[in-house]
Design a protein around this motif. Structure first.
Motif, PDB file in Angstrom:
ATOM      1  N   ALA A  23      24.471   5.262  18.556  1.00 45.99           N
ATOM      2  CA  ALA A  23      24.373   6.702  18.810  1.00 45.99           C
ATOM      3  C   ALA A  23      24.651   7.017  20.274  1.00 45.99           C
ATOM      4  O   ALA A  23      25.455   7.910  20.591  1.00 45.99           O
ATOM      5  N   ALA A  50      24.179   6.295  12.618  1.00 40.91           N
ATOM      6  CA  ALA A  50      23.932   6.451  14.052  1.00 40.91           C
ATOM      7  C   ALA A  50      25.127   7.070  14.766  1.00 40.91           C
ATOM      8  O   ALA A  50      24.960   7.774  15.768  1.00 40.91           O
ATOM      9  N   GLU A  53      24.441  10.561  14.480  1.00 42.20           N
ATOM     10  CA  GLU A  53      23.434  10.988  15.459  1.00 42.20           C
ATOM     11  C   GLU A  53      24.087  11.231  16.814  1.00 42.20           C
ATOM     12  O   GLU A  53      23.762  12.206  17.513  1.00 42.20           O
ATOM     13  N   THR A  56      26.035  14.496  16.647  1.00 44.75           N
ATOM     14  CA  THR A  56      25.123  15.639  16.683  1.00 44.75           C
ATOM     15  C   THR A  56      24.624  15.891  18.105  1.00 44.75           C
ATOM     16  O   THR A  56      24.545  17.045  18.559  1.00 44.75           O
ATOM     17  N   HIS A 107      26.376  10.929   6.502  1.00 46.73           N
ATOM     18  CA  HIS A 107      26.124  10.213   7.759  1.00 46.73           C
ATOM     19  C   HIS A 107      26.691  10.966   8.961  1.00 46.73           C
ATOM     20  O   HIS A 107      26.062  11.038  10.027  1.00 46.73           O
ATOM     21  N   CYS A 109      27.569  14.115   9.212  1.00 49.40           N
ATOM     22  CA  CYS A 109      27.175  15.523   9.317  1.00 49.40           C
ATOM     23  C   CYS A 109      28.390  16.449   9.302  1.00 49.40           C
ATOM     24  O   CYS A 109      28.539  17.353  10.140  1.00 49.40           O
TER      25      CYS A 109
END
Length: 277
Positions: A23, A50, A53, A56, A107, A109
Motif C-alpha cells: 500500500a 493493498a 489501499e 485510495t 480490491h 475500488c
C-alpha cells in the motif's frame, strides 16, 4: 462504464513481492509520478487488496483521480496460485475468470481496469484449449466494460503463433520477463511489432544484473551522465518496449521516471543489444 480506449502509459510500476509494504509503495509510486500500476489477483506474489489501499490513499490525498491512472491486473490459473484463491476452483474456467475480475475490481475500488492480462498460458509448451476458453471469457469481460484492453504474460513465440493460428483475438499487450542473455526477448518483440502488440518488459534490471555491471554499460552511462538503470530503461524504450519498474526506493523511482527524457543514439542502442550476443 468506460468506452474510450485508455492512453497507453510510458512506464508501469510493478507491485509484485511487496507484501506489507504494498500500500505504501503504491502510494509512493503515484506520488513520485507513476500513473500506471501493474498488479495481479494472485496472493502468492501480489497483495492486490493493498494496492487498492494505496490507490485510495492517493485519491484521498488529492494526488490523482481514478481517471488519471492506468490499472492493470491479471487472471492466474490455479497452478500459479497458493491456497488463497480469488475464485471457486471447482467452477469452469469461464466462471473463474469472472470471479477473479469481480474480486480485482473490489480490491482496486473501481468499476473497471484498463488492462486484464492472462498471467501465463496453462502449459509451458503450447496454447491449449483451456487458454482458448479463458481468453474468450476475458473477451467477455472486456465487452462488458470491466476492462478496456487484454494481454498475455509469460508467453513464448511458439505459443503466440499457436494463439494466432487458433484465430484467437490478438492481445493488446504481451508482458514477459526480459533477459539480455536471450537477446532481450528479440523473437517475441519482433512478433509483437509485426502484429501491432505492445511489448511490456519486466525484470529488466533484476534479470540482467551482470549486464548492469558490464564495462560497455558503465562507459555509456558515464558518457551521458545517467545511472546504468536509467540507461537500460532508455534502451528498452528505444527498441519498442513499455518498461516496468518495481523499485522500492524513492530516489530510484524518480531516476527511473527521469529516464523517459533520454534519447539514445543508434550506436548506443546497438552496443547494448550486442552485449547479449
Amino acid at each position: 462504464m468506460p468506452n474510450a480506449q485508455p492512453a497507453i502509459p510510458d512506464f508501469l510500476y510493478g507491485t509484485a513481492w511487496k507484501e506489507d509494504r504494498t500500500a505504501a509503495l503504491t502510494e509512493l509510486a503515484i506520488r513520485s509520478g507513476f500513473r500506471a500500476i501493474d498488479t495481479a489477483n494472485q496472493r502468492k506474489h501480489y497483495f492486490e487488496a493493498a494496492v487498492g489501499e494505496g490507490l485510495t490513499a492517493a485519491y484521498r490525498a488529492g494526488l490523482v483521480a481514478r481517471a488519471d491512472l492506468f490499472l492493470q491486473t491479471k487472471f492466474t490459473y490455479q497452478d500459479g496460485q497458493d491456497h488463497r484463491l480469488p475464485y471457486d476452483p471447482a467452477a469452469t474456467l469461464s466462471v473463474q475468470v469472472a470471479q477473479s475480475m469481480a474480486s480485482s475490481l473490489e480490491h482496486l475500488c473501481t468499476d473497471h481496469v484498463d488492462s486484464f492480462v492472462l498471467h501465463g498460458p496453462a502449459s509451458h509448451s503450447h496454447w491449449t484449449t483451456d487458454d482458448f476458453e479463458t481468453w474468450q471469457a476475458m473477451i467477455k469481460e472486456r465487452d462488458a466494460g470491466r476492462t478496456r484492453l487484454l494481454g498475455v504474460s509469460n508467453i513464448s513465440l511458439v505459443q503466440l503463433q499457436q494463439m494466432a493460428r487458433a484465430h484467437a483475438e490478438p492481445p493488446a499487450f504481451v508482458q514477459n520477463r526480459c533477459y539480455a542473455i536471450r537477446g532481450w526477448d528479440r523473437d517475441v518483440r519482433t512478433f509483437c511489432r509485426e502484429h501491432s502488440i505492445i511489448y511490456q518488459g519486466f525484470s529488466l534490471l533484476t534479470a540482467n544484473r551482470q549486464v548492469l555491471g558490464h564495462p560497455t554499460i558503465a562507459a555509456l552511462a558515464a558518457e551521458i551522465n545517467v545511472t546504468p538503470a536509467q540507461l537500460i530503461f532508455a534502451f528498452a524504450r528505444a527498441v519498442g518496449m513499455l518498461p516496468l519498474s518495481g523499485t522500492t526506493n524513492a530516489n530510484h523511482m524518480q531516476q527511473d521516471l527521469e529516464s523517459r527524457s533520454l534519447e539514445l543514439p543508434p550506436d548506443a542502442v546497438s552496443a547494448i543489444e550486442a552485449i547479449a550476443g
